[in-house]
Design an enzyme around this catalytic site. Sequence first.
Site, PDB file in Angstrom:
ATOM      1  N   LYS A 188       0.793   4.457   6.902  1.00 49.48           N
ATOM      2  CA  LYS A 188       0.112   5.301   5.917  1.00 49.48           C
ATOM      3  C   LYS A 188       0.597   6.744   6.061  1.00 49.48           C
ATOM      4  CE  LYS A 188      -2.851   2.256   4.167  1.00 49.48           C
ATOM      5  NZ  LYS A 188      -2.177   1.064   4.733  1.00 49.48           N
ATOM      6  N   SER A 236       0.812  -1.221   0.000  1.00 53.04           N
ATOM      7  CA  SER A 236       0.000   0.000   0.000  1.00 53.04           C
ATOM      8  C   SER A 236       0.842   1.268   0.000  1.00 53.04           C
ATOM      9  CB  SER A 236      -0.949   0.014   1.205  1.00 53.04           C
ATOM     10  OG  SER A 236      -0.237   0.144   2.416  1.00 53.04           O
TER      11      SER A 236
END
EC number: 3.4.21.88
Length: 231
Positions: free
Chosen positions: A185, A148
């Site tokens: 993230k 990701s």
Amino acid sequence: MQDSPKLTARQQQILDLIQSTIERTGAPPTRAEIATEFGFRSANAAEEHLQALARKGVIELLGGTSRGIRLKSDTLRSINESRLRGIGQQFSLPLSNMPPAQLTLPLVGRVAAGSPILAQQHIDQSYTFEAHMFSRKPDFLLKVRGMSMRDAGILDGDLIAVQRASEAKNGQIVVARLGDEVTVKRWRRSKSGIDLIPENPDFDIIHVPADSPDFALEGLAVGLIRNTMLM
């Protein structure tokens, strides 16, 4: 010890930008960001300078990602020694003869909801690294699972060095916990809560409501260890 490669003034400026961006956000700049910073007409001009820095051995370019720039360990050592040179001259022991500082960091594995991330049962093992590898002193390591954050140069199996923190600035790469899941993230605060933003278009943004009881910011990314370095 090899002499440091001779850089042009512009190459040194770009190297300084890479280092400062990593320290500030946890990730290197994109070619477009470099071009904007220095007023280049296109990202291709930034790429040419990066290729020159790679040929001189001060950075490594990673394919398939817009942020695929890594400072070589010798470059990090040189930057660190340059910053500390004034301090080192205060002591009788020359800086070049001082043994490199070592850090032993716990690797956090699976995390149980409701318990501290550094609880003993979460520690898989420990690794020792030279302290100069990190922009700031980390508290623990976390193994990256999945792709990701690919476009930030963070790949599956890499280790993220994490400094504990209770606050983050927009754009910083963070480690956050959602229940018993820990994720890496990019952080962005919104009016209704927090957005955890991936660096891969195949993944969705995770929105966390402001009143979510299962959410916690665990820390900031301050370093990256490639999985190939651990073999």
